[in-house]
Design a protein around this motif. Structure first.
Motif, PDB file in Angstrom:
ATOM      1  N   GLY A 274       0.862  -1.175   0.000  1.00  0.00           N
ATOM      2  CA  GLY A 274       0.000   0.000   0.000  1.00  0.00           C
ATOM      3  C   GLY A 274       0.895   1.219   0.000  1.00  0.00           C
ATOM      4  N   ASP A 275       0.300   2.414  -0.073  1.00  0.00           N
ATOM      5  CA  ASP A 275       1.133   3.616  -0.018  1.00  0.00           C
ATOM      6  C   ASP A 275       1.842   3.726   1.324  1.00  0.00           C
ATOM      7  OD1 ASP A 275       0.309   4.370  -2.582  1.00  0.00           O
ATOM      8  OD2 ASP A 275      -1.444   5.431  -1.792  1.00  0.00           O
ATOM      9  N   ARG A 276       1.147   3.318   2.380  1.00  0.00           N
ATOM     10  CA  ARG A 276       1.737   3.260   3.712  1.00  0.00           C
ATOM     11  C   ARG A 276       1.411   1.893   4.316  1.00  0.00           C
ATOM     12  NH1 ARG A 276       3.694   8.182   5.914  1.00  0.00           N
ATOM     13  NH2 ARG A 276       3.578   9.756   4.274  1.00  0.00           N
ATOM     14  N   SER A 298      11.097  -6.536   1.352  1.00  0.00           N
ATOM     15  CA  SER A 298      11.941  -5.455   0.824  1.00  0.00           C
ATOM     16  C   SER A 298      11.522  -5.009  -0.565  1.00  0.00           C
ATOM     17  CB  SER A 298      13.411  -5.905   0.791  1.00  0.00           C
ATOM     18  OG  SER A 298      13.873  -6.200   2.092  1.00  0.00           O
ATOM     19  N   SER A 299      10.772  -5.862  -1.266  1.00  0.00           N
ATOM     20  CA  SER A 299      10.331  -5.503  -2.613  1.00  0.00           C
ATOM     21  C   SER A 299       9.081  -4.626  -2.624  1.00  0.00           C
ATOM     22  CB  SER A 299      10.041  -6.778  -3.427  1.00  0.00           C
ATOM     23  OG  SER A 299       8.848  -7.420  -2.989  1.00  0.00           O
ATOM     24  N   LEU A 300       8.410  -4.491  -1.467  1.00  0.00           N
ATOM     25  CA  LEU A 300       7.197  -3.695  -1.403  1.00  0.00           C
ATOM     26  C   LEU A 300       7.516  -2.215  -1.605  1.00  0.00           C
ATOM     27  CD1 LEU A 300       5.413  -5.361   1.655  1.00  0.00           C
ATOM     28  CD2 LEU A 300       5.049  -5.814  -0.768  1.00  0.00           C
ATOM     29  N   THR A 301       6.662  -1.540  -2.352  1.00  0.00           N
ATOM     30  CA  THR A 301       6.891  -0.126  -2.668  1.00  0.00           C
ATOM     31  C   THR A 301       6.988   0.715  -1.403  1.00  0.00           C
ATOM     32  OG1 THR A 301       5.700  -0.367  -4.744  1.00  0.00           O
ATOM     33  CG2 THR A 301       5.993   1.876  -3.910  1.00  0.00           C
ATOM     34  N   GLN A 304      10.352   0.213   0.259  1.00  0.00           N
ATOM     35  CA  GLN A 304      11.426   0.858  -0.482  1.00  0.00           C
ATOM     36  C   GLN A 304      11.425   2.375  -0.306  1.00  0.00           C
ATOM     37  OE1 GLN A 304      10.861  -0.520  -4.506  1.00  0.00           O
ATOM     38  NE2 GLN A 304      11.799  -2.512  -4.111  1.00  0.00           N
ATOM     39  N   GLN A 305      10.251   2.928  -0.088  1.00  0.00           N
ATOM     40  CA  GLN A 305      10.143   4.378   0.103  1.00  0.00           C
ATOM     41  C   GLN A 305      10.239   4.792   1.566  1.00  0.00           C
ATOM     42  OE1 GLN A 305       6.424   5.398  -1.794  1.00  0.00           O
ATOM     43  NE2 GLN A 305       7.303   5.320  -3.859  1.00  0.00           N
TER      44      GLN A 305
END
Length: 339
Positions: A274-276, A298-301, A304-305
């Motif tokens: 999700g975004d968060r 670690s591959s989740l967006t 990573q952000q």
């Protein structure tokens, strides 16, 4: 505009929830308001919405603060002769409820497997007697406290109701969790504190609106809870799910469901994106360390952000009352503040 959006979403959710929880059993009709509200608090209106129509039907038709009264609850009707002063609580939600209304219980049950009561309430529990655990109540200890009210839930202590009601008037909600506001109103009704409860929940919704106004954009919020042998992505029919709806925060499709949660495995953890991402662990033996330290996480967006954050399981998933809900709102404002 934000308020209108999340109130509309909650109204639709309430209709869906009605069919979901119908199997829990009905209750006698009452004049209690069960819908969303956006009227002026100064006129006595509700600013908050409810999530479960069946639970919202429970309570009494007595004038605020007046006794005697007959309270309809999950297991029937209970007459309460006078305003209770010595209350025993059987679960964390009821503990939060009673304390949020300004009353310290005389006895409380401990969570299973926990040595201590919730830390966010600990400073208000000095001298409160232990009456066993949620699933192993000490009836002798409860009786010795001479309570004039016992509050709990059908889901937790259904089989103990006859013994408990023989000790003192006992009022049970249908279940803990997503009907946390309705359960709070039920406890308040039993205590004759209806007006104070509505004021508390109006303040909560006002705070939820403030939090939404502090957030930039429309981020999707993923909730991940690591438990023994399972990983849950929490849906709308949960304490935290209701709070996110009240704030007006969007959920990923897999979690925007009228259920408590969806389950995933370490191999399918990518569904948690999700975004968060807000995550926690319940219990000691979970897969959190292995999953959070693994390549799929670690591959989740969001990871990573740098937007995957561990939060307090005690408040986000176990609080089940308005004091805990306000702490969650504080966390959301801090974690999602405009950047």
């Amino acid at each position: 505009m934000h308020k209108l959006r999340h109130l509309g979403r909650l109204t639709a959710a309430a209709l869906l929830v009605t069919f979901t929880v119908a199997a829990c059993g009905g209750a006698a009709e009452s004049t209690r308001d069960t819908g969303s509200g956006n009227t002026d608090v100064a006129t006595g209106g509700r600013l908050f919405a409810t999530a479960d129509e069946e639970t919202a039907k429970l309570g009494s038709e007595a004038e605020p603060g007046r006794f005697p009264r007959v309270v309809t609850h999950a297991l029937g009707e209970t007459e309460i002769a006078a305003k209770p002063q010595r209350v025993v609580v059987l679960d964390g939600g009821e503990l939060d409820d009673v304390l949020s209304l300004g009353l310290t219980p005389v006895g409380l049950a401990s969570p299973e497997g926990a040595a201590e009561q919730p830390s966010y309430l600990a400073d208000r529990l000095a001298g409160v007697a232990d009456v066993g655990t949620i699933n192993n109540l000490d009836l002798e200890a409860i009786g010795a406290l001479r309570p004039d009210l016992i509050v709990g839930s059908k889901l937790r202590a259904d089989k103990m109701y006859p013994q408990l009601s023989a000790i003192a008037p006992t009022v049970f909600s249908i279940r803990p969790g997503f009907p946390w506001k309705e359960n709070f109103l039920l406890v308040a009704d039993a205590l004759g504190e209806e007006e104070k409860a509505e004021s508390v929940l109006n303040a909560y919704q006002t705070r939820a609106d403030e939090v939404r106004d502090s957030i930039q954009g429309d981020p999707s919020i993923s909730l991940v809870r690591f438990m023994s042998g399972k990983i849950r992505l929490y849906g709308n029919l949960s304490f935290i799910g209701v709070i996110l709806q009240d704030v007006g925060l969007r959920r990923p499709p897999v979690q925007d469901i009228e259920e408590l949660a969806a389950e995933v495995s370490p191999e399918t953890i990518t569904e948690a994106d999700g975004d968060r991402i807000f995550y926690s662990s319940y219990g000691r033996e979970t897969d959190e360390a292995a999953v959070v330290g693994g390549p799929l996480w670690s591959s989740l967006t969001a990871v990573q952000q740098g937007r995957a954050v561990a939060v307090s399981d005690e408040t986000w998933f176990l609080a089940l009352g308005p004091t805990g809900a306000m702490l969650v709102l504080d966390d959301l404002e801090r974690l999602l503040a405009r950047q």
